[in-house]
Design a protein around this motif. Structure first.
Motif, PDB file in Angstrom:
ATOM      1  N   PHE A   3       0.824  -1.201   0.000  1.00  0.00           N
ATOM      2  CA  PHE A   3       0.000   0.000   0.000  1.00  0.00           C
ATOM      3  C   PHE A   3       0.863   1.258   0.000  1.00  0.00           C
ATOM      4  CE2 PHE A   3      -2.137   3.465   2.160  1.00  0.00           C
ATOM      5  CZ  PHE A   3      -3.349   3.523   1.485  1.00  0.00           C
ATOM      6  N   ALA A   4       1.858   1.305   0.879  1.00  0.00           N
ATOM      7  CA  ALA A   4       2.727   2.487   0.977  1.00  0.00           C
ATOM      8  C   ALA A   4       3.435   2.761  -0.351  1.00  0.00           C
ATOM      9  CB  ALA A   4       3.738   2.307   2.107  1.00  0.00           C
ATOM     10  N   ALA A   5       3.874   1.712  -1.021  1.00  0.00           N
ATOM     11  CA  ALA A   5       4.564   1.885  -2.299  1.00  0.00           C
ATOM     12  C   ALA A   5       3.612   2.318  -3.417  1.00  0.00           C
ATOM     13  CB  ALA A   5       5.276   0.590  -2.680  1.00  0.00           C
ATOM     14  N   LEU A   6       2.361   1.899  -3.340  1.00  0.00           N
ATOM     15  CA  LEU A   6       1.390   2.255  -4.378  1.00  0.00           C
ATOM     16  C   LEU A   6       0.813   3.652  -4.189  1.00  0.00           C
ATOM     17  CD1 LEU A   6      -0.600  -1.089  -4.688  1.00  0.00           C
ATOM     18  CD2 LEU A   6       1.309  -0.284  -6.097  1.00  0.00           C
ATOM     19  N   ASP A   7       0.879   4.174  -2.981  1.00  0.00           N
ATOM     20  CA  ASP A   7       0.370   5.516  -2.673  1.00  0.00           C
ATOM     21  C   ASP A   7       1.366   6.538  -3.223  1.00  0.00           C
ATOM     22  OD1 ASP A   7      -0.843   7.762  -1.636  1.00  0.00           O
ATOM     23  OD2 ASP A   7      -0.370   7.293   0.452  1.00  0.00           O
ATOM     24  N   LEU A   8       1.318   6.749  -4.515  1.00  0.00           N
ATOM     25  CA  LEU A   8       2.337   7.534  -5.221  1.00  0.00           C
ATOM     26  C   LEU A   8       2.454   8.967  -4.740  1.00  0.00           C
ATOM     27  CD1 LEU A   8       1.590   6.229  -8.839  1.00  0.00           C
ATOM     28  CD2 LEU A   8       3.357   5.440  -7.236  1.00  0.00           C
ATOM     29  N   ASP A   9       1.360   9.574  -4.321  1.00  0.00           N
ATOM     30  CA  ASP A   9       1.415  10.964  -3.870  1.00  0.00           C
ATOM     31  C   ASP A   9       1.557  11.101  -2.356  1.00  0.00           C
ATOM     32  OD1 ASP A   9      -1.121  10.330  -2.947  1.00  0.00           O
ATOM     33  OD2 ASP A   9      -2.168  11.758  -4.252  1.00  0.00           O
ATOM     34  N   GLY A  10       1.655   9.958  -1.645  1.00  0.00           N
ATOM     35  CA  GLY A  10       1.851   9.981  -0.205  1.00  0.00           C
ATOM     36  C   GLY A  10       0.676  10.536   0.583  1.00  0.00           C
ATOM     37  N   SER A  11      -0.520  10.489   0.011  1.00  0.00           N
ATOM     38  CA  SER A  11      -1.701  11.079   0.642  1.00  0.00           C
ATOM     39  C   SER A  11      -2.327  10.201   1.719  1.00  0.00           C
ATOM     40  CB  SER A  11      -2.760  11.372  -0.424  1.00  0.00           C
ATOM     41  OG  SER A  11      -3.262  10.148  -0.955  1.00  0.00           O
ATOM     42  N   GLY A  12      -1.886   8.957   1.817  1.00  0.00           N
ATOM     43  CA  GLY A  12      -2.500   8.040   2.774  1.00  0.00           C
ATOM     44  C   GLY A  12      -3.705   7.321   2.198  1.00  0.00           C
ATOM     45  N   GLY A  13      -3.947   7.506   0.915  1.00  0.00           N
ATOM     46  CA  GLY A  13      -5.053   6.819   0.248  1.00  0.00           C
ATOM     47  C   GLY A  13      -4.747   6.646  -1.224  1.00  0.00           C
TER      48      GLY A  13
END
Length: 183
Positions: free
Chosen positions: A141-151
Motif C-alpha cells: 500500500f505504501a509503495a502504491l500511494d504515489l502521492d503519499g496522501s495516505g489513500g
C-alpha cells in the motif's frame, strides 16, 4: 509474456482458487463474491450484494470461463496463464480489458465511498478476501500511494492494476498487489 508475469499471474490464480483445488470454477467466483459481501457487511439479500454477485458472475462468464480450453467447466493455472497471455498482449487495451473490472473492485474496496482506498480498507479486502498478509498489505500500500496522501485514488489504483497485469519491471510495487512473489 515473461517469467515475472507468469509468477504474478500464478499468485493471482492462487488467490482466485478459493477452495484450493487447483482450479478456478464458477463456484470459486461465487465464494469470492460471498467473501466480498461479508467483508463489506452487506446483507446477502441487499441490492448491493445482488449487484456485486451479478458483476462477479459476469467476470466468470466474460473473463474466466472463456479460458477453459478443454471444456470441463474449470480453469487450471496453465489455461488461465495462456488465457491472460492471449487476452493481455497489448497494454493499450487496458481500458477495455481490465479497466471496468478494476473500477468495480475499486468501488468494492472503497468501503466508506470517499473516492480513496485507505490502508484499513486495503488491508481488509486484500487480507480477508485475497489472503494477502497484513504486513505485506501495508508495505505494498505504501509503495502504491504515489502521492503519499495516505489513500489510493482511482488513478493510483488503475496504475497498480495496469502494472500488475502488463508490467515487466521487477522492482514495481504492484508486482505484489495480490501477495508477495519472488522477483
Amino acid at each position: 509474456m515473461t517469467g515475472l508475469q507468469d509468477r504474478k499471474y500464478g499468485r493471482w490464480f492462487k488467490g482466485a482458487d478459493i477452495d484450493g483445488d487447483g482450479f478456478i470454477t464458477r463456484r470459486d467466483v461465487l465464494l469470492m463474491s460471498e467473501r466480498y459481501i461479508t467483508a463489506r457487511g452487506l446483507p446477502p439479500d441487499s441490492e448491493g450484494a445482488r449487484l456485486l454477485a451479478g458483476q462477479m458472475d459476469g467476470f466468470w462468464t466474460n473473463v474466466i470461463a472463456p479460458m477453459d480450453q478443454d471444456g470441463d467447466g474449470r480453469v487450471d493455472l496453465r489455461e488461465m496463464t495462456d488465457g491472460f497471455k492471449r487476452a493481455l498482449g497489448d497494454a493499450a487495451q487496458y481500458a477495455r480489458q481490465i479497466g471496468p473490472v478494476a473500477d468495480c473492485f475499486f468501488d468494492l474496496v472503497d468501503l466508506n465511498g470517499d473516492g480513496k482506498i485507505d490502508l484499513s480498507e486495503f488491508r481488509l479486502m486484500f487480507d480477508a478476501v485475497a489472503a494477502v498478509p497484513g504486513g505485506d498489505s501495508a508495505e505494498v500500500f505504501a509503495a502504491l500511494d504515489l502521492d503519499g496522501s495516505g489513500g489510493l485514488d482511482r488513478g493510483e489504483f488503475h496504475q497498480a492494476i495496469l502494472e500488475f497485469f502488463y508490467g515487466d519491471d521487477p522492482d514495481a510495487a504492484a508486482n505484489h498487489l495480490f501477495g508477495r512473489i519472488d522477483v
